[in-house]
Design an enzyme around this catalytic site. Structure first.
Site, PDB file in Angstrom:
ATOM      1  N   CYS A 154       0.933  -1.020  -0.179  1.00  0.00           N
ATOM      2  CA  CYS A 154       0.028   0.100  -0.306  1.00  0.00           C
ATOM      3  C   CYS A 154       0.803   1.324  -0.139  1.00  0.00           C
ATOM      4  O   CYS A 154       2.134   1.131   0.244  1.00  0.00           O
ATOM      5  CB  CYS A 154      -0.867   0.009   1.268  1.00  0.00           C
ATOM      6  SG  CYS A 154      -1.690  -1.533   1.464  1.00  0.00           S
ATOM      7  N   ARG A 177       1.519   2.185  -5.921  1.00  0.00           N
ATOM      8  CA  ARG A 177       1.530   1.040  -5.059  1.00  0.00           C
ATOM      9  C   ARG A 177       0.219   0.332  -4.646  1.00  0.00           C
ATOM     10  O   ARG A 177       0.155  -0.563  -3.736  1.00  0.00           O
ATOM     11  CB  ARG A 177       2.094   1.591  -3.635  1.00  0.00           C
ATOM     12  CG  ARG A 177       3.553   2.054  -3.744  1.00  0.00           C
ATOM     13  CD  ARG A 177       4.020   2.888  -2.530  1.00  0.00           C
ATOM     14  NE  ARG A 177       4.285   1.652  -1.565  1.00  0.00           N
ATOM     15  CZ  ARG A 177       5.337   1.026  -1.250  1.00  0.00           C
ATOM     16  NH1 ARG A 177       6.616   1.577  -1.951  1.00  0.00           N
ATOM     17  NH2 ARG A 177       5.618   0.216  -0.380  1.00  0.00           N
ATOM     18  N   TRP A 213      -3.984  -1.999  -1.612  1.00  0.00           N
ATOM     19  CA  TRP A 213      -3.777  -2.976  -2.684  1.00  0.00           C
ATOM     20  C   TRP A 213      -4.137  -4.158  -1.815  1.00  0.00           C
ATOM     21  O   TRP A 213      -3.220  -4.504  -1.152  1.00  0.00           O
ATOM     22  CB  TRP A 213      -2.681  -3.218  -3.454  1.00  0.00           C
ATOM     23  CG  TRP A 213      -2.495  -4.038  -4.394  1.00  0.00           C
ATOM     24  CD1 TRP A 213      -2.843  -3.617  -5.732  1.00  0.00           C
ATOM     25  CD2 TRP A 213      -1.933  -5.380  -4.284  1.00  0.00           C
ATOM     26  NE1 TRP A 213      -2.695  -4.999  -6.450  1.00  0.00           N
ATOM     27  CE2 TRP A 213      -2.128  -5.989  -5.628  1.00  0.00           C
ATOM     28  CE3 TRP A 213      -1.387  -6.180  -3.225  1.00  0.00           C
ATOM     29  CZ2 TRP A 213      -1.667  -7.179  -6.079  1.00  0.00           C
ATOM     30  CZ3 TRP A 213      -1.154  -7.297  -3.679  1.00  0.00           C
ATOM     31  CH2 TRP A 213      -1.113  -8.005  -5.140  1.00  0.00           C
ATOM     32  N   ASN A 247       1.050  -0.064   6.650  1.00  0.00           N
ATOM     33  CA  ASN A 247       1.619  -1.048   5.306  1.00  0.00           C
ATOM     34  C   ASN A 247       2.208  -2.112   5.684  1.00  0.00           C
ATOM     35  O   ASN A 247       2.950  -1.979   6.597  1.00  0.00           O
ATOM     36  CB  ASN A 247       2.269   0.161   4.459  1.00  0.00           C
ATOM     37  CG  ASN A 247       2.944  -0.865   3.204  1.00  0.00           C
ATOM     38  OD1 ASN A 247       2.436  -1.846   2.712  1.00  0.00           O
ATOM     39  ND2 ASN A 247       3.974  -0.113   2.625  1.00  0.00           N
ATOM     40  N   GLY A 248       1.620  -3.275   5.488  1.00  0.00           N
ATOM     41  CA  GLY A 248       2.338  -4.336   6.378  1.00  0.00           C
ATOM     42  C   GLY A 248       1.348  -5.308   6.592  1.00  0.00           C
ATOM     43  O   GLY A 248       0.326  -5.370   6.190  1.00  0.00           O
ATOM     44  N   GLU A 279      11.386 -12.297 -21.545  1.00  0.00           N
ATOM     45  CA  GLU A 279      10.882 -11.012 -21.073  1.00  0.00           C
ATOM     46  C   GLU A 279       9.657 -10.480 -21.941  1.00  0.00           C
ATOM     47  O   GLU A 279       8.890  -9.984 -21.507  1.00  0.00           O
ATOM     48  CB  GLU A 279      11.972 -10.031 -21.044  1.00  0.00           C
ATOM     49  CG  GLU A 279      11.728  -8.522 -20.742  1.00  0.00           C
ATOM     50  CD  GLU A 279      10.795  -8.023 -19.513  1.00  0.00           C
ATOM     51  OE1 GLU A 279      10.639  -8.809 -18.779  1.00  0.00           O
ATOM     52  OE2 GLU A 279      10.650  -6.977 -19.420  1.00  0.00           O
ATOM     53  N   LYS A 334       5.696  -9.594 -20.605  1.00  0.00           N
ATOM     54  CA  LYS A 334       5.332  -8.161 -20.805  1.00  0.00           C
ATOM     55  C   LYS A 334       3.716  -8.341 -21.323  1.00  0.00           C
ATOM     56  O   LYS A 334       2.821  -7.938 -21.086  1.00  0.00           O
ATOM     57  CB  LYS A 334       6.034  -7.411 -21.663  1.00  0.00           C
ATOM     58  CG  LYS A 334       7.348  -6.815 -21.334  1.00  0.00           C
ATOM     59  CD  LYS A 334       7.357  -5.566 -20.432  1.00  0.00           C
ATOM     60  CE  LYS A 334       7.292  -6.263 -18.930  1.00  0.00           C
ATOM     61  NZ  LYS A 334       8.337  -6.178 -18.354  1.00  0.00           N
ATOM     62  N   GLU A 352       1.454  -9.801 -18.778  1.00  0.00           N
ATOM     63  CA  GLU A 352       1.148  -8.767 -17.759  1.00  0.00           C
ATOM     64  C   GLU A 352       0.048  -7.962 -18.054  1.00  0.00           C
ATOM     65  O   GLU A 352      -0.780  -7.546 -17.456  1.00  0.00           O
ATOM     66  CB  GLU A 352       2.323  -8.191 -17.339  1.00  0.00           C
ATOM     67  CG  GLU A 352       3.436  -8.865 -16.292  1.00  0.00           C
ATOM     68  CD  GLU A 352       4.364  -7.839 -16.036  1.00  0.00           C
ATOM     69  OE1 GLU A 352       4.498  -7.227 -14.978  1.00  0.00           O
ATOM     70  OE2 GLU A 352       5.241  -7.471 -17.105  1.00  0.00           O
ATOM     71  N   HIS A 383      11.240 -30.294 -28.127  1.00  0.00           N
ATOM     72  CA  HIS A 383      11.140 -31.018 -27.051  1.00  0.00           C
ATOM     73  C   HIS A 383       9.756 -31.027 -26.247  1.00  0.00           C
ATOM     74  O   HIS A 383       9.522 -31.617 -25.155  1.00  0.00           O
ATOM     75  CB  HIS A 383      12.416 -30.942 -25.989  1.00  0.00           C
ATOM     76  CG  HIS A 383      13.279 -31.134 -26.659  1.00  0.00           C
ATOM     77  ND1 HIS A 383      14.072 -32.168 -27.103  1.00  0.00           N
ATOM     78  CD2 HIS A 383      14.590 -30.231 -27.071  1.00  0.00           C
ATOM     79  CE1 HIS A 383      15.218 -32.194 -27.475  1.00  0.00           C
ATOM     80  NE2 HIS A 383      15.655 -30.789 -27.598  1.00  0.00           N
ATOM     81  N   LYS A 387       3.175  -2.680  -8.315  1.00  0.00           N
ATOM     82  CA  LYS A 387       4.301  -2.257  -8.587  1.00  0.00           C
ATOM     83  C   LYS A 387       5.563  -2.810  -7.710  1.00  0.00           C
ATOM     84  O   LYS A 387       6.464  -3.380  -8.106  1.00  0.00           O
ATOM     85  CB  LYS A 387       4.657  -0.476  -8.717  1.00  0.00           C
ATOM     86  CG  LYS A 387       5.927  -0.132  -8.984  1.00  0.00           C
ATOM     87  CD  LYS A 387       5.914  -0.624 -10.533  1.00  0.00           C
ATOM     88  CE  LYS A 387       7.273  -0.133 -11.253  1.00  0.00           C
ATOM     89  NZ  LYS A 387       7.605  -0.946 -12.335  1.00  0.00           N
TER      90      LYS A 387
HETATM   91  C1  F6R Z   1       7.466  -7.237 -14.511  1.00  0.00           C
HETATM   92  C2  F6R Z   1       7.992  -6.729 -13.288  1.00  0.00           C
HETATM   93  C3  F6R Z   1       8.051  -7.751 -12.302  1.00  0.00           C
HETATM   94  C4  F6R Z   1       9.335  -7.352 -11.600  1.00  0.00           C
HETATM   95  C5  F6R Z   1       9.396  -8.408 -10.182  1.00  0.00           C
HETATM   96  C6  F6R Z   1      10.616  -7.842  -9.390  1.00  0.00           C
HETATM   97  O1  F6R Z   1       7.243  -6.247 -15.610  1.00  0.00           O
HETATM   98  O2  F6R Z   1       8.089  -5.588 -13.021  1.00  0.00           O
HETATM   99  O3  F6R Z   1       8.282  -8.710 -12.687  1.00  0.00           O
HETATM  100  O4  F6R Z   1      10.290  -7.365 -12.143  1.00  0.00           O
HETATM  101  O5  F6R Z   1       8.301  -8.256  -9.429  1.00  0.00           O
HETATM  102  O6  F6R Z   1      10.530  -6.512  -8.848  1.00  0.00           O
HETATM  103  P1  F6R Z   1      11.709  -5.493  -8.511  1.00  0.00           P
HETATM  104  O7  F6R Z   1      12.633  -5.511  -9.952  1.00  0.00           O
HETATM  105  O8  F6R Z   1      11.260  -4.527  -7.945  1.00  0.00           O
HETATM  106  O9  F6R Z   1      12.516  -6.437  -7.475  1.00  0.00           O
END
Ligand code: F6R
Length: 621
Positions: free
Chosen positions: A6, A31, A78, A104-105, A493, A497, A500, A516, A616
């Site tokens: 949060c 957040r 969140w 937050n926690g 990656e 993307k 997500e 395989h 995030k």
């Molecule tokens: C994907 C993304 C996540 C983060 C992961 C680790 O777009 O952003 O997969 O890479 O949650 O987060 P960080 O890099 O902040 O440790």
């Protein structure tokens, strides 16, 4: 349960608190964004407003209501457990309404405490652990006749779990108490303490001050306008003079800058952010690299028996690229592990190991736990982080900041390329120390790296092709992303993307693995995005892989090197990228994949900056 991922904000000063809180919450919405609330103090009664929905919704609902008061707290949530709802939204009030707090926690012993409080006559109206804390502060304060700040301290001593909290009381209308354990909390100071700002991230109050002090683990602070800023240990009360620092990054410059989404802005920012990641570190003339943050460790790192990267998600893929580059160019054995696996699989860690955590946010719970484990085993732990002063940055022995600036889009783009840039720099720096490359070769690679921002700029010009590809496959429900060598992590990656933000099922695979098993899934029209630039050592092999997919009637989207008509002729669609050495290829090849994911999501009507089920920074395990 309370939200664990949060944003919290607070203000104590001379101005009206509510506009500052709303702005702060808006800046922190990345957040969490399923409910929001504020509480205002400054007089005999606390007024609070909290609703399910966004900060904008909260602002609309409360406009015209009594919003005066020069002290206040706010929260954007969140939810991880329990539905987002008005009742579960923060702030939470104590039973008698004199205390309000945002949290937050997770409070792990909430159930035990609530049973005890229920016996004392306390009634709970939400499903959150946070409400337990509000009641507990009231209870311990009354029972032992404690001052407001001492009651908060005593309650926190009894609490197990993690928290960043900001608490106000109508009995002490000029005072805010804040504390942290396991969740970030930063205090902003303006006009030598006539105003204080509190937040989970300095971004919240960037427009008001850049002078900040981070609370350390298990610390509590009392904030009163015009009074000294006092910090002490929650347990024992040992005092500490807070260290006030000026944040380097220009957090004040934030906004979409004319783009529709933060993610789009961040994709197009990459020529600049990659340049920022190299700034002052790479000398393209001599091929020398200096990573100031690692000065004291480079000698030992270059002699390491082994480097272990720990990371999650996109940062994990960046780390896999780090493995390829460091092993190939610097000749040091490297392993890469998902932090969430590493921490529980009883890994063999030796004192001679260097463990390097890679994290954009610097707050990822699994990565932090992996760091703790590595430290306990006696390894040296380094960090590669984007957020200055983040928990990971502080938990590691030393590290390198990636300098990509705040990344607001939930799907990581510029933070990824910044991580890969730093890892390429690290590979070069290690190669220099270990003499694993000739001087000429090292200079050539340094020059390649130096030219990357311009090549990204050129690659961004493929936006129309990428958009048109996204349009043509708008109805697809499955996709494959294939690559070999350095293009394999890029394929992973690219698939992540797409998953997500556009909710299309995508699989990233090493191209050679398809036969395989997964090739069974390729049928008429299934999009197969193949990274087939001709610099790759395995180019010919990738061409064979394309033929295998075509034979199953897969629809090929090939990422090819400019001018490679032969590979292009095999594909249904192509995106051309500039010629680049394998050392830097990933940084360029990933760009069209980011664009394809971005346009797919917008065409499918998805909320690009706030994809469902994601937030995030993942501060839950
Ligand atoms: C994907 C993304 C996540 C983060 C992961 C680790 O777009 O952003 O997969 O890479 O949650 O987060 P960080 O890099 O902040 O440790």
């Amino acid at each position: 349960m309370g939200g664990v991922m949060c944003g919290i904000v607070g203000y104590v000063g001379k101005r009206s608190a509510s506009p500052i809180l709303f702005q702060g919450l808006t800046n922190l919405e990345y957040r969490g964004y399923d409910s929001a609330g504020i509480a205002l103090g400054g007089e005999s009664e606390i007024r609070f407003y909290k609703y399910k929905g966004t900060v904008k919704n909260l602002e609309n609902v409360v406009s015209g209501r009594d919003l005066h008061g020069t002290i206040g707290i706010g929260h954007t949530r969140w939810a991880t457990h329990g539905e987002p709802s008005d009742l579960n939204a923060h702030p939470h009030l104590s039973q008698d309404g004199t205390i309000a707090l945002v949290h937050n926690g997770i409070i792990e012993n909430a159930r035990t405490i609530s049973s005890m409080l229920e016996e004392e006559g306390y009634v709970f109206i939400s499903e959150t652990d946070t409400e337990v804390l509000a009641h507990l502060i009231e209870f311990v304060g009354k029972k032992a006749d404690l001052s407001f700040s001492e009651a908060v301290r005593e309650a926190l001593v009894q609490v197990e779990g993690t928290f960043a909290v900001a608490v106000i009381s109508s009995r002490n209308p000029d005072t805010m108490v804040v504390a942290r354990r396991g969740s970030p909390l930063v205090v902003g100071i303006r006009d030598s303490g006539s105003e204080f700002f509190v937040a989970s991230d300095a971004l919240a109050f960037a427009e008001h001050t850049r002078f900040v002090a981070y609370l350390k683990e298990n610390e509590i602070a009392v904030l009163r306008s015009g009074d000294d800023f006092r910090v002490s240990a929650i347990k024992g009360g040992k005092k500490r003079h807070p260290e006030i620092i000026e944040i380097e990054e220009d957090l004040a410059v934030i906004g979409k800058e004319g783009f529709d989404h933060f993610m789009e802005k961040e994709i197009f920012e990459q020529p600049r952010t990659v340049r920022d990641s190299m700034r002052g570190r790479l000398d393209p003339k001599t091929g020398s690299v200096r990573l100031g943050g690692l000065d004291d460790y480079m000698g030992r790192l270059a002699e390491a028996d082994r480097i272990v990267f720990v990371a999650c998600g996109t940062s994990y893929y960046a780390a896999v690229l780090g493995e390829y580059l460091i092993e190939r160019y610097a000749g040091i054995p490297v392993e890469v592990e998902y932090a969430s696996e590493f921490r529980y699989r009883h890994p063999l860690i030796r004192k001679s190991d260097f463990v390097i955590a890679v994290s954009q946010s610097g707050e990822t719970a699994d990565t932090l736990a992996a760091i703790r484990l590595a430290k306990e085993s006696g390894a040296t732990v380094l960090g590669i982080c984007n957020v200055v002063g983040s928990s990971i940055a502080r938990a590691t022995d030393a590290g390198v900041y990636t300098h990509a600036g705040p990344e607001i889009g939930v799907a990581s783009t510029k933070a990824f390329t910044a991580q890969v840039t730093v890892l390429a720099l690290l590979a070069l720096a290690l190669a220099e120390k270990r003499h694993t490359l000739s001087c000429k070769e090292r200079k050539r690679l340094a020059r390649e790296l130096y030219l990357v921002p311009d090549k990204i700029e050129t690659t961004l010009e493929t936006r129309m092709e990428c958009e048109s590809i996204a349009e043509q496959y708008a109805e697809a429900e499955n996709a494959f992303y294939l690559g070999r060598g350095v293009c394999y992590p890029v394929a992973m990656e690219g698939a992540l993307k797409l998953k997500e933000i556009s909710y299309v099922h995508a699989e990233g695979y090493p191209a050679g693995e398809m036969k395989h098993g997964p090739i069974a899934l390729v049928e008429d029209g299934v999009p197969v995005v193949v990274l087939a630039p001709n610099a790759a050592e395995t180019h010919e092999k990738v061409i064979s892989n394309i033929r295998e997919m075509k034979a199953r009637r897969g629809s090929i989207v090939a990422i090819v090197t400019e001018g490679d008509a032969e590979t292009a002729s095999l594909a249904n669609h192509t995106v051309s990228i500039p010629e680049a050495d394998e050392f830097v290829l990933a940084l360029i090849a990933v760009i069209p994949l980011q664009l394809i994911a971005y346009y797919s999501a917008t065409i499918r009507g998805c909320d690009v900056d706030r994809p469902r089920n994601l937030a995030k920074s993942v501060t839950v395990e």
